[in-house]
Design a protein around this motif. Structure first.
Motif, PDB file in Angstrom:
ATOM      1  N   ALA A  91      -5.181  -8.112 -10.073  1.00 30.56           N
ATOM      2  CA  ALA A  91      -5.297  -7.654 -11.455  1.00 30.56           C
ATOM      3  C   ALA A  91      -4.589  -8.587 -12.424  1.00 30.56           C
ATOM      4  O   ALA A  91      -3.988  -9.595 -12.033  1.00 30.56           O
ATOM      5  N   ASP A  92      -4.668  -8.240 -13.700  1.00 32.51           N
ATOM      6  CA  ASP A  92      -3.866  -8.950 -14.693  1.00 32.51           C
ATOM      7  C   ASP A  92      -2.387  -8.760 -14.386  1.00 32.51           C
ATOM      8  O   ASP A  92      -1.591  -9.688 -14.508  1.00 32.51           O
ATOM      9  N   VAL A  93      -2.038  -7.540 -13.982  1.00 27.51           N
ATOM     10  CA  VAL A  93      -0.671  -7.255 -13.558  1.00 27.51           C
ATOM     11  C   VAL A  93      -0.730  -6.404 -12.295  1.00 27.51           C
ATOM     12  O   VAL A  93      -1.483  -5.436 -12.217  1.00 27.51           O
ATOM     13  N   ASP A  94       0.036  -6.816 -11.283  1.00 25.48           N
ATOM     14  CA  ASP A  94       0.116  -6.093 -10.014  1.00 25.48           C
ATOM     15  C   ASP A  94       1.534  -5.572  -9.836  1.00 25.48           C
ATOM     16  O   ASP A  94       2.501  -6.351  -9.886  1.00 25.48           O
ATOM     17  N   PHE A  95       1.669  -4.269  -9.611  1.00 32.23           N
ATOM     18  CA  PHE A  95       2.965  -3.636  -9.414  1.00 32.23           C
ATOM     19  C   PHE A  95       3.187  -3.371  -7.927  1.00 32.23           C
ATOM     20  O   PHE A  95       2.299  -2.848  -7.233  1.00 32.23           O
ATOM     21  N   TYR A  96       4.395  -3.685  -7.455  1.00 31.04           N
ATOM     22  CA  TYR A  96       4.765  -3.475  -6.060  1.00 31.04           C
ATOM     23  C   TYR A  96       6.041  -2.629  -6.009  1.00 31.04           C
ATOM     24  O   TYR A  96       7.153  -3.177  -6.008  1.00 31.04           O
ATOM     25  N   PRO A  97       5.926  -1.298  -5.968  1.00 26.99           N
ATOM     26  CA  PRO A  97       7.124  -0.451  -5.854  1.00 26.99           C
ATOM     27  C   PRO A  97       7.895  -0.757  -4.574  1.00 26.99           C
ATOM     28  O   PRO A  97       7.323  -0.750  -3.484  1.00 26.99           O
ATOM     29  N   ASN A  98       9.181  -1.060  -4.718  1.00 22.08           N
ATOM     30  CA  ASN A  98      10.035  -1.452  -3.598  1.00 22.08           C
ATOM     31  C   ASN A  98       9.511  -2.688  -2.864  1.00 22.08           C
ATOM     32  O   ASN A  98       9.761  -2.861  -1.673  1.00 22.08           O
ATOM     33  N   GLY A  99       8.789  -3.518  -3.581  1.00 24.85           N
ATOM     34  CA  GLY A  99       8.297  -4.768  -3.025  1.00 24.85           C
ATOM     35  C   GLY A  99       7.078  -4.576  -2.155  1.00 24.85           C
ATOM     36  O   GLY A  99       6.757  -3.461  -1.750  1.00 24.85           O
ATOM     37  N   VAL A 159       6.423   3.037   1.124  1.00 26.06           N
ATOM     38  CA  VAL A 159       7.420   3.240   0.077  1.00 26.06           C
ATOM     39  C   VAL A 159       8.375   4.346   0.526  1.00 26.06           C
ATOM     40  O   VAL A 159       8.063   5.112   1.446  1.00 26.06           O
ATOM     41  N   PRO A 160       9.544   4.471  -0.103  1.00 27.56           N
ATOM     42  CA  PRO A 160      10.511   5.487   0.314  1.00 27.56           C
ATOM     43  C   PRO A 160       9.926   6.901   0.302  1.00 27.56           C
ATOM     44  O   PRO A 160       9.244   7.289  -0.639  1.00 27.56           O
ATOM     45  N   GLY A 161      10.185   7.640   1.374  1.00 28.27           N
ATOM     46  CA  GLY A 161       9.750   9.025   1.460  1.00 28.27           C
ATOM     47  C   GLY A 161       8.394   9.233   2.086  1.00 28.27           C
ATOM     48  O   GLY A 161       8.024  10.373   2.392  1.00 28.27           O
ATOM     49  N   ALA A 205       1.737   6.876   2.161  1.00 28.05           N
ATOM     50  CA  ALA A 205       2.215   5.735   1.378  1.00 28.05           C
ATOM     51  C   ALA A 205       1.153   5.266   0.389  1.00 28.05           C
ATOM     52  O   ALA A 205       1.442   4.990  -0.781  1.00 28.05           O
ATOM     53  N   SER A 206      -0.086   5.166   0.850  1.00 26.33           N
ATOM     54  CA  SER A 206      -1.165   4.726  -0.031  1.00 26.33           C
ATOM     55  C   SER A 206      -1.347   5.670  -1.209  1.00 26.33           C
ATOM     56  O   SER A 206      -1.558   5.249  -2.350  1.00 26.33           O
ATOM     57  N   LEU A 207      -1.226   6.963  -0.931  1.00 28.46           N
ATOM     58  CA  LEU A 207      -1.442   7.965  -1.980  1.00 28.46           C
ATOM     59  C   LEU A 207      -0.288   8.065  -2.968  1.00 28.46           C
ATOM     60  O   LEU A 207      -0.433   8.688  -4.020  1.00 28.46           O
ATOM     61  N   MET A 257       7.943  -5.832  -9.897  1.00 24.54           N
ATOM     62  CA  MET A 257       8.540  -5.018  -8.842  1.00 24.54           C
ATOM     63  C   MET A 257       9.476  -3.986  -9.458  1.00 24.54           C
ATOM     64  O   MET A 257       9.998  -4.169 -10.557  1.00 24.54           O
ATOM     65  N   LEU A 258       9.684  -2.925  -8.700  1.00 27.58           N
ATOM     66  CA  LEU A 258      10.543  -1.840  -9.180  1.00 27.58           C
ATOM     67  C   LEU A 258      10.984  -1.006  -7.999  1.00 27.58           C
ATOM     68  O   LEU A 258      10.418  -1.088  -6.904  1.00 27.58           O
ATOM     69  N   GLN A 259      12.009  -0.205  -8.210  1.00 26.66           N
ATOM     70  CA  GLN A 259      12.451   0.757  -7.220  1.00 26.66           C
ATOM     71  C   GLN A 259      11.994   2.147  -7.617  1.00 26.66           C
ATOM     72  O   GLN A 259      11.888   2.466  -8.811  1.00 26.66           O
ATOM     73  N   VAL A 260      11.724   2.967  -6.619  1.00 27.47           N
ATOM     74  CA  VAL A 260      11.256   4.335  -6.868  1.00 27.47           C
ATOM     75  C   VAL A 260      12.056   5.303  -6.012  1.00 27.47           C
ATOM     76  O   VAL A 260      12.675   4.918  -5.010  1.00 27.47           O
ATOM     77  N   ASN A 261      12.030   6.565  -6.399  1.00 29.47           N
ATOM     78  CA  ASN A 261      12.690   7.611  -5.631  1.00 29.47           C
ATOM     79  C   ASN A 261      11.805   8.065  -4.483  1.00 29.47           C
ATOM     80  O   ASN A 261      10.588   7.938  -4.528  1.00 29.47           O
ATOM     81  N   SER A 262      12.436   8.642  -3.465  1.00 31.13           N
ATOM     82  CA  SER A 262      11.689   9.099  -2.299  1.00 31.13           C
ATOM     83  C   SER A 262      10.994  10.431  -2.536  1.00 31.13           C
ATOM     84  O   SER A 262      10.075  10.792  -1.811  1.00 31.13           O
ATOM     85  N   LYS A 263      11.443  11.179  -3.559  1.00 28.12           N
ATOM     86  CA  LYS A 263      10.835  12.466  -3.882  1.00 28.12           C
ATOM     87  C   LYS A 263      10.563  12.549  -5.374  1.00 28.12           C
ATOM     88  O   LYS A 263      11.105  11.786  -6.164  1.00 28.12           O
ATOM     89  N   SER A 264       9.749  13.504  -5.748  1.00 32.78           N
ATOM     90  CA  SER A 264       9.437  13.709  -7.166  1.00 32.78           C
ATOM     91  C   SER A 264      10.656  14.293  -7.884  1.00 32.78           C
ATOM     92  O   SER A 264      11.335  15.164  -7.342  1.00 32.78           O
TER      93      SER A 264
END
Length: 431
Positions: free
Chosen positions: A316-324, A329-331, A338-340, A394-401
């Motif tokens: 894409a123009d911009v690709d985001f990778y949560p936790n790389g 991803v966590p959780g 993970a995909s969802l 890139m960014l970090q995310v929480n394991s739960k909502s």
């Protein structure tokens, strides 16, 4: 017979004897096409029958186990092109629904989609979001993620339940008074509506891995693209208000639909968002396929299982990778979940007040992101992504909502104010 087994002799002759590398832990975007990722003949013999590779099987594996299986299947597919893109569901069988102005589902199939839209008053007066599901809703994780996204848009677009429905404890009024109240409330809701949501349930026609891998994203995308052209020509829905969202394999369908729209009209759709776009196991020969920058005025992608069900490729123009870039991803306990998470993250950002829950930083690897302590050029993943940013973030995310690390601590308005107490009690169920 499993077509992968017939490939064994050729694999021996080609001396492809090295097992898949543990690239999924590298958090790099540049290590995927090394020939050492190919698999040995003995591993080919141990692969399951294609019909046996189901979401249930993948959900029963750990993230790494599921990613390893999919990785082997993908590299075999690329080595000898054993998968052909020959699965094309009939348009009459591809169903969906429009979320009505009072939250009702107005059902259609692709053959009567445009006619169904024509019967809706005020359709296309504001933003039009079309969400193409890529996995079957019969599975809990899929159903939950898709439901969260639909509910978020219902909140964002001021779509409400049927007016006039009373609680049993409310005082009853005459039928005439009820009718007057209903008409008044309906008119107020119509006036407040700020967008239209269309859901195409393509994923319900993907029952096993063979259909998943051989889905003809080009043909289905062209069909949907032609329908969007009809929306513009016959319903006067301008391209600058259309936002396509594709989940998993449907991200590539959305990209093709955007290109088809441009071929037919000379104009580009406003935005296409890919939610963990999948690897393309079956590609048409001598032709680029799938989601790519340029398919719309702005294309963004969220990769939450880059080395699992998704792809690490920059699309894409911009690709985001949560936790790389990683398998998950966590959780998330498996590659399906993970995909969802990409769908869950985007849904969270759609909720009014949450638009900037996911601040991200430009980085070419998770190692670079960590070395910079999260500092650098900033953008927001999700609905509020700026159209002028480019590159990998890139960014970090929480394991739960709530998954976003920038979730406001103060009392929130709208949905979150009403449901905050309930959310705290039920948070453990939101994984």
């Amino acid at each position: 017979m499993n077509p992968l087994h017939s490939f064994c002799v050729m694999a021996c002759l080609m001396a492809v004897a090295l097992a898949a590398n543990n690239h999924k832990q590298s958090n790099s975007l540049n290590s995927y096409e090394d020939p050492s990722n190919w698999v040995s003949p003995s591993e080919i013999e141990q692969l399951p029958m294609l019909k046996d590779v189901t979401l249930r099987r993948l959900e029963g594996m750990t993230v790494d186990e599921g990613a390893t299986l999919l990785d082997k299947l993908y590299h075999l597919a690329q080595f000898n092109r054993i998968f052909k893109p020959d699965y094309v569901p009939e348009p009459s069988k591809i169903k969906g629904y429009i979320v009505g102005e009072r939250k009702q589902k107005i059902e259609f199939n692709l053959n009567n989609f445009v006619q169904t839209v024509k019967r809706q008053t005020n359709f296309g007066n504001d933003e039009v979001t079309i969400f193409i599901e890529g996995l079957p809703q019969s599975w809990n994780h899929v159903n939950k993620a898709n439901r969260k996204l639909v509910q978020a848009y219902e909140q964002r677009y001021n779509l409400q339940p049927y007016a006039g429905q009373q609680d049993s404890s409310e005082q009853k009024t005459s039928s005439e008074e009820q009718g007057q109240q209903r008409r008044k409330q309906n008119q107020e809701q119509d006036d407040n509506k700020t967008g239209d949501l269309v859901v195409i349930t393509l994923g319900d026609l993907i029952e096993d891995f063979e259909q998943y891998a051989t889905l003809n994203v080009e043909r289905i995308g062209e069909i949907i693209g032609d329908l969007l052209v009809q929306l513009t020509n016959e319903v006067n829905v301008p391209q600058e208000i259309i936002h396509l969202i594709g989940q998993g394999p449907a991200a590539h369908v959305a990209g093709v639909a955007g290109r088809q729209y441009t071929r037919q009209t000379g104009h580009k759709l406003r935005r296409i968002t890919g939610l963990d776009p999948t690897k393309l196991y079956a590609r048409p020969e001598n032709k680029l396929s799938g989601l790519a920058r340029g398919d719309a005025d702005f294309v963004d992608a969220i990769h939450t299982s880059a080395y699992g069900m998704g792809t690490q490729e920059r699309l894409a123009d911009v690709d985001f990778y949560p936790n790389g870039p990683a398998t998950g991803v966590p959780g998330a306990d498996n590659v399906v979940e993970a995909s969802l998470r990409a769908t869950r993250y985007f849904a969270e950002s759609v909720r009014p007040g949450n638009e900037r829950n996911f601040p991200a930083v430009a980085a070419s690897s998770y190692k670079e992101y960590k070395q910079n302590n999260g500092y650098g050029k900033r953008a927001y993943m999700g609905i509020a992504t700026s159209y002028d940013i480019r590159g990998d973030y890139m960014l970090q995310v929480n394991s739960k909502s709530p998954f976003g690390r920038n979730t406001p601590a103060q009392t929130q308005s709208g949905y979150h104010a009403v449901h905050e107490a309930w959310r705290q009690q039920q948070q453990k169920n939101f994984a």
